[in-house]
Design an enzyme around this catalytic site. Structure first.
Site, PDB file in Angstrom:
ATOM      1  N   LYS A  56       0.898  -1.123   0.038  1.00 28.85           N
ATOM      2  CA  LYS A  56      -0.132   0.046   0.081  1.00 28.85           C
ATOM      3  C   LYS A  56       0.853   1.120  -0.020  1.00 28.85           C
ATOM      4  CE  LYS A  56      -3.646  -2.635   2.209  1.00 28.85           C
ATOM      5  NZ  LYS A  56      -4.246  -3.019   3.499  1.00 28.85           N
ATOM      6  N   GLN A 100      -4.240  -1.158   9.788  1.00 34.34           N
ATOM      7  CA  GLN A 100      -4.097  -2.380   8.914  1.00 34.34           C
ATOM      8  C   GLN A 100      -4.891  -3.476   9.999  1.00 34.34           C
ATOM      9  OE1 GLN A 100      -3.082  -3.301   5.931  1.00 34.34           O
ATOM     10  NE2 GLN A 100      -3.664  -5.309   6.242  1.00 34.34           N
ATOM     11  N   ASP A 123     -10.581   3.109   4.341  1.00 35.60           N
ATOM     12  CA  ASP A 123     -11.164   1.783   4.171  1.00 35.60           C
ATOM     13  C   ASP A 123     -12.299   1.687   3.738  1.00 35.60           C
ATOM     14  OD1 ASP A 123      -9.226  -0.309   3.934  1.00 35.60           O
ATOM     15  OD2 ASP A 123      -9.257  -0.560   6.120  1.00 35.60           O
TER      16      ASP A 123
END
Ligand code: NAD
Length: 305
Positions: A56, A100, A123
């Site tokens: 990412k 994460q 997200d």
């Protein structure tokens, strides 16, 4: 029967979207005096999470974003992680915050995700944004469902992205009126939100799961099949209606170390009009959508949209 299916190349689409975004970011940074910022918080030493975070951050860097990075030890307290989130919430250079997952078991991930400012959610997993999706209002959409639907848009556009000069940002959002879609898997992360995105586009959606009776019959009727289960080859090739579009979200590691999806790819490709491969389909699009969401949050922060 040989395969005529279009292989929906998520890796290439993600790369092309990244190049397009990079140009926008350069222009915007010159105008607004700063780049979009993505902050990643990683707790612990989970090797898969370390790999995902590296990927990412690499894509964010290539697209021209500013990266912020917090690594906390496996035994970090709830307060330590909360403090990192709160400080990014306050930081005007940060537009996207990614915690994460999974976090170590002693931490409550739901409570931590709740602390992220919904306007900086990268997200799309904050309950506020999930509520906006539920009500069909503008908000941050979850990355995997968004990437899946962009691959569907590509399939229905008929655009050949392997040709030079294709403008991927111009691929239209497909109207799915009259089309039937089956989503297999009802998780909060993938199945439920993808079904809402399809519904929002006017598809007639069936959300199937482990308690669904005769999954084969349900899939055989569908113009669009999304598989998000986590069982290799669960969706059989002969369940695919000729001409259907197949989007395989599953990522399963086989004993030999290779990755495979939830759909019997070779057999399904003989019947489908278009199909995503695993790896190289939905996965790379998920990462790209994280960057894209951060950019959309930046636009909002700058009063652009
Ligand atoms: P999950 O375990 O949270 O949910 C799985 C769902 O599948 C459940 O709703 C369950 O009801 C359903 N299910 C289980 N067995 C079934 C069966 N026999 N028949 C029908 N339905 C069944 O998983 P998830 O987080 O939604 O992930 C699903 C898959 O997608 C996994 O392989 C995961 O690795 C993958 N994934 C990929 C990406 C990506 O970027 N490509 C992102 C997230 C998840």
């Amino acid at each position: 029967m040989s395969s005529n299916a279009t292989i929906l190349d998520g890796k290439l689409l993600a790369r092309l979207l990244e190049t397009d975004l990079k140009q926008r970011v350069e222009k915007d940074a010159a105008q607004y005096g700063r780049k979009p910022g993505l902050a990643v918080i990683l707790v612990g030493n989970n090797p898969a999470s370390q790999y995902y975070v590296r990927t990412k951050e690499k894509v964010a860097k290539r697209a021209g974003l500013k990266s912020f990075d917090t690594r906390l030890p496996e035994d970090a307290s709830f307060e330590q992680v909360a403090e990192a989130i709160k400080s990014y919430n306050q930081n005007p250079e940060v537009d996207g915050i990614l915690l994460q997952l999974p976090v170590p078991r002693h931490l409550n991930s739901d409570k931590l995700l709740d602390l992220i400012d919904p306007a900086k959610d990268a997200d799309g997993l904050h309950p506020h944004n999930q509520g906006l999706l539920m009500t069909g209002k503008k908000g941050v959409r979850p990355c995997t469902p968004l990437g899946t639907v962009k691959l569907l848009d590509l399939a229905l556009s008929g655009v050949d992205i392997s040709q030079k000069g294709v403008e991927v940002s111009k691929i239209p959002e497909a109207d799915l009126s009259g089309k039937s879609a089956v989503v297999v898997g009802r998780s909060i992360l993938v199945g439920k939100p993808v079904s809402l995105l399809l519904l929002d586009r006017n598809a007639t959606v069936t959300l199937a799961h482990s308690r669904t009776d005769d999954l084969a019959a349900v899939c055989k009727k569908a113009d669009i099949v999304v598989a998000a289960v986590g069982v290799p080859g669960l969706v059989k090739g002969d369940w695919i209606k000729p001409g259907a579009i197949v989007l395989d979200v599953g990522i399963n590691r086989l004993p030999d170390g290779s990755l495979t999806g939830d759909v019997e790819f070779d057999e399904a490709a003989k019947r489908a009009a278009a199909i995503t491969p695993v790896p190289g389909g939905v996965g790379p699009m998920t990462v790209m959508m994280l960057i894209y969401n951060t950019y959309l949050n930046y636009n909002n922060a700058m009063g652009k949209s």
